[in-house]
Design a protein around this motif. Sequence first.
Motif, PDB file in Angstrom:
ATOM      1  N   THR A  20       0.929  -1.174   0.193  1.00 34.14           N
ATOM      2  CA  THR A  20       0.224  -0.100  -0.297  1.00 34.14           C
ATOM      3  C   THR A  20       0.678   1.365   0.014  1.00 34.14           C
ATOM      4  OG1 THR A  20      -1.813  -1.220   0.929  1.00 34.14           O
ATOM      5  CG2 THR A  20      -1.703   1.183   0.743  1.00 34.14           C
ATOM      6  N   LEU A  27       3.195 -12.895  -2.179  1.00 27.60           N
ATOM      7  CA  LEU A  27       1.971 -11.938  -2.801  1.00 27.60           C
ATOM      8  C   LEU A  27       2.368 -11.109  -3.654  1.00 27.60           C
ATOM      9  CD1 LEU A  27      -0.865 -12.251   0.358  1.00 27.60           C
ATOM     10  CD2 LEU A  27      -0.558 -13.698  -2.059  1.00 27.60           C
ATOM     11  N   ILE A  59      -8.461   3.517   3.525  1.00 27.39           N
ATOM     12  CA  ILE A  59      -7.174   3.156   2.891  1.00 27.39           C
ATOM     13  C   ILE A  59      -7.822   1.832   2.486  1.00 27.39           C
ATOM     14  CG2 ILE A  59      -5.165   1.880   2.673  1.00 27.39           C
ATOM     15  CD1 ILE A  59      -4.047   5.069   5.206  1.00 27.39           C
TER      16      ILE A  59
HETATM   17  N1  ATP Z   1      -3.391   2.796   7.063  1.00 26.92           N
HETATM   18  C1  ATP Z   1      -4.234   1.844   6.950  1.00 26.92           C
HETATM   19  N2  ATP Z   1      -5.590   1.332   7.538  1.00 26.92           N
HETATM   20  C2  ATP Z   1      -6.171   0.907   7.252  1.00 26.92           C
HETATM   21  N3  ATP Z   1      -5.810  -0.085   6.416  1.00 26.92           N
HETATM   22  C3  ATP Z   1      -4.566  -0.597   5.856  1.00 26.92           C
HETATM   23  C4  ATP Z   1      -3.385   0.650   6.303  1.00 26.92           C
HETATM   24  N4  ATP Z   1      -2.238   0.270   5.057  1.00 26.92           N
HETATM   25  C5  ATP Z   1      -2.869  -1.327   5.235  1.00 26.92           C
HETATM   26  N5  ATP Z   1      -4.100  -1.443   5.170  1.00 26.92           N
HETATM   27  C6  ATP Z   1      -5.232  -2.738   4.488  1.00 26.92           C
HETATM   28  O1  ATP Z   1      -4.350  -3.559   5.472  1.00 26.92           O
HETATM   29  C7  ATP Z   1      -4.135  -5.066   4.299  1.00 26.92           C
HETATM   30  C8  ATP Z   1      -2.682  -5.438   4.087  1.00 26.92           C
HETATM   31  O2  ATP Z   1      -1.681  -4.394   3.781  1.00 26.92           O
HETATM   32  P1  ATP Z   1      -0.478  -4.545   2.070  1.00 26.92           P
HETATM   33  O3  ATP Z   1      -0.998  -5.306   1.321  1.00 26.92           O
HETATM   34  O4  ATP Z   1       0.017  -2.773   1.746  1.00 26.92           O
HETATM   35  O5  ATP Z   1       1.051  -5.125   3.324  1.00 26.92           O
HETATM   36  P2  ATP Z   1       1.874  -5.756   2.399  1.00 26.92           P
HETATM   37  O6  ATP Z   1       2.813  -5.326   3.645  1.00 26.92           O
HETATM   38  O7  ATP Z   1       2.604  -5.049   1.369  1.00 26.92           O
HETATM   39  O8  ATP Z   1       1.447  -7.272   2.528  1.00 26.92           O
HETATM   40  P3  ATP Z   1       1.716  -8.376   1.935  1.00 26.92           P
HETATM   41  O9  ATP Z   1       2.957  -8.627   2.978  1.00 26.92           O
HETATM   42  O10 ATP Z   1       1.452  -9.693   2.471  1.00 26.92           O
HETATM   43  O11 ATP Z   1       3.184  -8.167   0.658  1.00 26.92           O
HETATM   44  C9  ATP Z   1      -4.597  -4.060   3.218  1.00 26.92           C
HETATM   45  O12 ATP Z   1      -5.888  -4.155   2.891  1.00 26.92           O
HETATM   46  C10 ATP Z   1      -4.666  -2.705   3.110  1.00 26.92           C
HETATM   47  O13 ATP Z   1      -5.924  -1.558   2.257  1.00 26.92           O
END
Ligand code: ATP
Length: 271
Positions: free
Chosen positions: A41, A66, A236
């Motif tokens: 994100t 992922l 978000i």
């Molecule tokens: N500040 C926030 N407020 C609300 N929801 C959030 C926020 N930050 C991220 N999310 C939500 O949390 C979930 C996980 O986010 P994201 O996929 O970016 O994590 P990641 O660290 O990249 O995960 P991975 O390790 O699977 O790659 C998503 O559904 C995203 O929309």
Amino acid sequence: MFNSISNQASRLINLTKNRQRESKTKLLTITSGKGGVGKSTFTGNIAYLLSSRGFKVAIVDADIGLANMQVLFDMKPRYTLFDYIEGKVTIDEVLLQTAYKNISLVAGKSGYQYSNHSNSFVFARIVEDIISLNEFDVVLVDTGAGLNEYVKEFLAISDNILAVTTTDPSALTDLYALIKMLSKDKEQLMLCFNHTKNHQIGNTISNSLINLAKKNRLNDNFMVKYIGNVSTSANISTTGRLRKLFSFEFKNDDSTKELQAIIDTLLKNIK
Ligand SMILES: Nc1ncnc2c1ncn2[C@@H]1O[C@H](COP(=O)(O)OP(=O)(O)OP(=O)(O)O)[C@@H](O)[C@H]1O
């Protein structure tokens, strides 16, 4: 730190550093110890906010756990990073134009069997090849979570590393493992917190991590630099589900402003 990576990869690290000196393209690698903390994100939205400031951005989705970036950009990629590494497509073909002006994406592929190919390929070579194009202002690399050999490859070639974390104890434990590893041969780690209520919380926890590093006598020359936080926001999670970027859809949202502040500091610190 990178004892285990191949000679081929070590040569690439030096080559990439030279290329970075010659090219206008800055490299920023975005990582996290723990998965699911918001790294993808952040990457997608940092890309959008940089592009809205006039920067031309390429994102490399180097997450083989992922590969989320194509979901966030609502794309069905024809080619992935691995087609390029395996020599099936050119760099121009693998750099896909997103729906957002000035943002290109090299898509990742979930579940790619890295260990089957790790002796034949240096995956991070794609970053050096994009930098050599001298076409982009910034390359953002989204690494997978954790500290496996594949993630280490992408960390090894970068002097600008941003870690995204939450205040969850397991996320902080993983973050400290990252700090310990990077402190051996990097100068700094930029750090931002996700899902925190205010800037002060991030600051306090960063200081505790820095004190722990001192207590454990990690390299004195290594700096952990706290660059800001983003609060939990329903906008978000909703935009993420709808395959949209919150910073584009909600330009005046508090979370967009928090991310803008992170980018202000990021731009001051990036080498
Ligand atoms: N500040 C926030 N407020 C609300 N929801 C959030 C926020 N930050 C991220 N999310 C939500 O949390 C979930 C996980 O986010 P994201 O996929 O970016 O994590 P990641 O660290 O990249 O995960 P991975 O390790 O699977 O790659 C998503 O559904 C995203 O929309």
